[in-house]
Write a protein that holds these residues in place. Structure first.
Motif, PDB file in Angstrom:
ATOM      1  N   CYS A 112      17.607  13.766  17.841  1.00  0.00           N
ATOM      2  CA  CYS A 112      18.578  14.078  18.898  1.00  0.00           C
ATOM      3  C   CYS A 112      19.897  13.328  18.772  1.00  0.00           C
ATOM      4  O   CYS A 112      20.503  12.951  19.770  1.00  0.00           O
ATOM      5  CB  CYS A 112      17.952  13.815  20.269  1.00  0.00           C
ATOM      6  SG  CYS A 112      16.527  14.867  20.591  1.00  0.00           S
ATOM      7  N   CYS A 113      20.348  13.108  17.551  1.00  0.00           N
ATOM      8  CA  CYS A 113      21.635  12.423  17.359  1.00  0.00           C
ATOM      9  C   CYS A 113      22.682  13.381  16.785  1.00  0.00           C
ATOM     10  O   CYS A 113      23.610  12.958  16.124  1.00  0.00           O
ATOM     11  CB  CYS A 113      21.477  11.175  16.499  1.00  0.00           C
ATOM     12  SG  CYS A 113      21.074  11.511  14.789  1.00  0.00           S
ATOM     13  N   PHE A 114      22.492  14.676  17.038  1.00  0.00           N
ATOM     14  CA  PHE A 114      23.472  15.708  16.715  1.00  0.00           C
ATOM     15  C   PHE A 114      23.488  16.138  15.247  1.00  0.00           C
ATOM     16  O   PHE A 114      24.449  16.756  14.799  1.00  0.00           O
ATOM     17  CB  PHE A 114      24.885  15.292  17.153  1.00  0.00           C
ATOM     18  CG  PHE A 114      24.976  14.951  18.612  1.00  0.00           C
ATOM     19  CD1 PHE A 114      25.100  15.957  19.551  1.00  0.00           C
ATOM     20  CD2 PHE A 114      24.905  13.634  19.039  1.00  0.00           C
ATOM     21  CE1 PHE A 114      25.173  15.656  20.906  1.00  0.00           C
ATOM     22  CE2 PHE A 114      24.977  13.319  20.388  1.00  0.00           C
ATOM     23  CZ  PHE A 114      25.109  14.329  21.332  1.00  0.00           C
ATOM     24  N   LYS A 115      22.417  15.864  14.483  1.00  0.00           N
ATOM     25  CA  LYS A 115      22.372  16.293  13.086  1.00  0.00           C
ATOM     26  C   LYS A 115      22.510  17.807  12.953  1.00  0.00           C
ATOM     27  O   LYS A 115      23.320  18.296  12.179  1.00  0.00           O
ATOM     28  CB  LYS A 115      21.073  15.840  12.407  1.00  0.00           C
ATOM     29  CG  LYS A 115      20.965  14.373  12.147  1.00  0.00           C
ATOM     30  CD  LYS A 115      19.655  14.014  11.508  1.00  0.00           C
ATOM     31  CE  LYS A 115      18.442  14.497  12.255  1.00  0.00           C
ATOM     32  NZ  LYS A 115      18.263  14.006  13.625  1.00  0.00           N
ATOM     33  N   SER A 116      21.715  18.530  13.719  1.00  0.00           N
ATOM     34  CA  SER A 116      21.755  19.995  13.626  1.00  0.00           C
ATOM     35  C   SER A 116      23.086  20.543  14.113  1.00  0.00           C
ATOM     36  O   SER A 116      23.607  21.517  13.553  1.00  0.00           O
ATOM     37  CB  SER A 116      20.600  20.616  14.422  1.00  0.00           C
ATOM     38  OG  SER A 116      19.368  20.225  13.842  1.00  0.00           O
ATOM     39  N   VAL A 160       7.949  13.707  19.373  1.00  0.00           N
ATOM     40  CA  VAL A 160       8.943  12.667  19.634  1.00  0.00           C
ATOM     41  C   VAL A 160       8.814  12.182  21.067  1.00  0.00           C
ATOM     42  O   VAL A 160       8.815  12.958  22.008  1.00  0.00           O
ATOM     43  CB  VAL A 160      10.368  13.193  19.381  1.00  0.00           C
ATOM     44  CG1 VAL A 160      11.389  12.117  19.660  1.00  0.00           C
ATOM     45  CG2 VAL A 160      10.488  13.686  17.948  1.00  0.00           C
ATOM     46  N   ASN A 161       8.709  10.868  21.210  1.00  0.00           N
ATOM     47  CA  ASN A 161       8.562  10.243  22.511  1.00  0.00           C
ATOM     48  C   ASN A 161       9.754   9.331  22.747  1.00  0.00           C
ATOM     49  O   ASN A 161      10.054   8.473  21.923  1.00  0.00           O
ATOM     50  CB  ASN A 161       7.250   9.455  22.527  1.00  0.00           C
ATOM     51  CG  ASN A 161       6.967   8.821  23.859  1.00  0.00           C
ATOM     52  OD1 ASN A 161       7.876   8.414  24.582  1.00  0.00           O
ATOM     53  ND2 ASN A 161       5.694   8.718  24.187  1.00  0.00           N
ATOM     54  N   LEU A 199      23.759   9.799  10.797  1.00  0.00           N
ATOM     55  CA  LEU A 199      24.327  10.014  12.122  1.00  0.00           C
ATOM     56  C   LEU A 199      23.526   9.227  13.154  1.00  0.00           C
ATOM     57  O   LEU A 199      22.320   9.041  13.000  1.00  0.00           O
ATOM     58  CB  LEU A 199      24.306  11.499  12.476  1.00  0.00           C
ATOM     59  CG  LEU A 199      24.990  12.426  11.475  1.00  0.00           C
ATOM     60  CD1 LEU A 199      24.828  13.871  11.904  1.00  0.00           C
ATOM     61  CD2 LEU A 199      26.453  12.076  11.334  1.00  0.00           C
ATOM     62  N   PHE A 200      24.200   8.806  14.195  1.00  0.00           N
ATOM     63  CA  PHE A 200      23.501   8.082  15.254  1.00  0.00           C
ATOM     64  C   PHE A 200      24.186   8.357  16.584  1.00  0.00           C
ATOM     65  O   PHE A 200      25.316   8.826  16.638  1.00  0.00           O
ATOM     66  CB  PHE A 200      23.460   6.580  14.962  1.00  0.00           C
ATOM     67  CG  PHE A 200      24.815   5.934  14.893  1.00  0.00           C
ATOM     68  CD1 PHE A 200      25.380   5.348  16.008  1.00  0.00           C
ATOM     69  CD2 PHE A 200      25.534   5.943  13.703  1.00  0.00           C
ATOM     70  CE1 PHE A 200      26.635   4.765  15.937  1.00  0.00           C
ATOM     71  CE2 PHE A 200      26.792   5.365  13.624  1.00  0.00           C
ATOM     72  CZ  PHE A 200      27.343   4.775  14.748  1.00  0.00           C
ATOM     73  N   ALA A 201      23.451   8.084  17.638  1.00  0.00           N
ATOM     74  CA  ALA A 201      23.983   8.218  18.997  1.00  0.00           C
ATOM     75  C   ALA A 201      23.419   7.061  19.818  1.00  0.00           C
ATOM     76  O   ALA A 201      22.403   6.459  19.453  1.00  0.00           O
ATOM     77  CB  ALA A 201      23.581   9.560  19.598  1.00  0.00           C
ATOM     78  N   ASP A 202      24.054   6.793  20.917  1.00  0.00           N
ATOM     79  CA  ASP A 202      23.606   5.766  21.841  1.00  0.00           C
ATOM     80  C   ASP A 202      22.166   6.056  22.280  1.00  0.00           C
ATOM     81  O   ASP A 202      21.797   7.226  22.487  1.00  0.00           O
ATOM     82  CB  ASP A 202      24.554   5.747  23.049  1.00  0.00           C
ATOM     83  CG  ASP A 202      24.165   4.699  24.064  1.00  0.00           C
ATOM     84  OD1 ASP A 202      24.452   3.513  23.815  1.00  0.00           O
ATOM     85  OD2 ASP A 202      23.547   5.077  25.096  1.00  0.00           O
ATOM     86  N   ASP A 203      21.370   5.017  22.453  1.00  0.00           N
ATOM     87  CA  ASP A 203      19.963   5.189  22.828  1.00  0.00           C
ATOM     88  C   ASP A 203      19.790   6.042  24.078  1.00  0.00           C
ATOM     89  O   ASP A 203      18.879   6.877  24.150  1.00  0.00           O
ATOM     90  CB  ASP A 203      19.287   3.833  23.045  1.00  0.00           C
ATOM     91  CG  ASP A 203      19.021   3.081  21.753  1.00  0.00           C
ATOM     92  OD1 ASP A 203      19.207   3.654  20.674  1.00  0.00           O
ATOM     93  OD2 ASP A 203      18.608   1.905  21.844  1.00  0.00           O
ATOM     94  N   ILE A 223      21.705   8.413  25.249  1.00  0.00           N
ATOM     95  CA  ILE A 223      21.991   9.816  24.926  1.00  0.00           C
ATOM     96  C   ILE A 223      20.807  10.425  24.183  1.00  0.00           C
ATOM     97  O   ILE A 223      20.382  11.542  24.474  1.00  0.00           O
ATOM     98  CB  ILE A 223      23.289   9.938  24.103  1.00  0.00           C
ATOM     99  CG1 ILE A 223      24.489   9.567  24.983  1.00  0.00           C
ATOM    100  CG2 ILE A 223      23.445  11.342  23.513  1.00  0.00           C
ATOM    101  CD1 ILE A 223      25.797   9.476  24.246  1.00  0.00           C
ATOM    102  N   VAL A 224      20.255   9.688  23.247  1.00  0.00           N
ATOM    103  CA  VAL A 224      19.087  10.174  22.500  1.00  0.00           C
ATOM    104  C   VAL A 224      17.922  10.430  23.448  1.00  0.00           C
ATOM    105  O   VAL A 224      17.271  11.481  23.387  1.00  0.00           O
ATOM    106  CB  VAL A 224      18.705   9.176  21.384  1.00  0.00           C
ATOM    107  CG1 VAL A 224      17.368   9.550  20.764  1.00  0.00           C
ATOM    108  CG2 VAL A 224      19.797   9.100  20.322  1.00  0.00           C
ATOM    109  N   LYS A 225      17.648   9.499  24.353  1.00  0.00           N
ATOM    110  CA  LYS A 225      16.550   9.671  25.312  1.00  0.00           C
ATOM    111  C   LYS A 225      16.774  10.903  26.190  1.00  0.00           C
ATOM    112  O   LYS A 225      15.849  11.689  26.429  1.00  0.00           O
ATOM    113  CB  LYS A 225      16.409   8.429  26.189  1.00  0.00           C
ATOM    114  CG  LYS A 225      15.837   7.241  25.461  1.00  0.00           C
ATOM    115  CD  LYS A 225      15.784   6.022  26.379  1.00  0.00           C
ATOM    116  CE  LYS A 225      15.290   4.802  25.639  1.00  0.00           C
ATOM    117  NZ  LYS A 225      15.212   3.621  26.522  1.00  0.00           N
ATOM    118  N   GLN A 226      17.988  11.073  26.661  1.00  0.00           N
ATOM    119  CA  GLN A 226      18.308  12.223  27.504  1.00  0.00           C
ATOM    120  C   GLN A 226      18.095  13.523  26.733  1.00  0.00           C
ATOM    121  O   GLN A 226      17.504  14.474  27.252  1.00  0.00           O
ATOM    122  CB  GLN A 226      19.753  12.132  27.981  1.00  0.00           C
ATOM    123  CG  GLN A 226      20.195  13.316  28.801  1.00  0.00           C
ATOM    124  CD  GLN A 226      21.681  13.251  29.149  1.00  0.00           C
ATOM    125  OE1 GLN A 226      22.414  12.421  28.625  1.00  0.00           O
ATOM    126  NE2 GLN A 226      22.108  14.132  30.020  1.00  0.00           N
TER     127      GLN A 226
END
Length: 126
Positions: free
Chosen positions: A10-14, A119-120, A100-104, A106-109
């Motif tokens: 969920c860090c916007f790769k796709s 994925v948990n 790629l990465f995103a804030d934790d 944002i990833v959780k959301q």
């Protein structure tokens, strides 16, 4: 050229892959996924080796994700060090890897919104 996108869930790769695909007019290949890892080691190696022969594609994940995720889930095939090195040798001159990465938070959301059996969100930030 191979463009390899790696990173956490969920860090916007796709999303990035889709935008690059449209801008560059090249296809996206799902290079590593939960489905791919549910085969045996040899089948997984053959899949990755076939992907390494491709040109002018975007790989949404690759062997690097396999290295991380296969250690977290018991039912996943994992490449050996020798297999990974063989694949890396075959792509060394034609691939670019982008992490790629995103804030934790944002990833959780995004994990909650997507809903995923594997994925948990509790593992984010480990």
């Amino acid at each position: 050229m191979l463009i390899i996108l790696e990173g956490n869930e969920c860090c916007f790769k796709s999303t990035v892959a889709e935008k690059l695909s449209k801008a560059m007019n090249i296809p996206i290949v799902k290079g590593s996924s939960f489905e791919h890892s549910q085969c045996n080691n040899r089948e997984l190696y053959d899949k990755f080796l076939a992907y390494s022969d491709l040109d002018n594609v975007i790989l949404d994940r690759f062997t690097y994700s396999n290295r991380v995720y296969a250690t977290l889930y018991e039912d996943f095939a994992i490449l050996s060090k020798t297999q990974r090195e063989s694949i890396e040798d075959s792509i060394r001159r034609k691939a670019r890897v982008y992490y790629l990465f995103a804030d934790d938070e944002i990833v959780k959301q995004r994990i909650r919104q997507r809903g995923d059996d594997y994925v948990n969100e509790n593992r984010v930030g480990e």
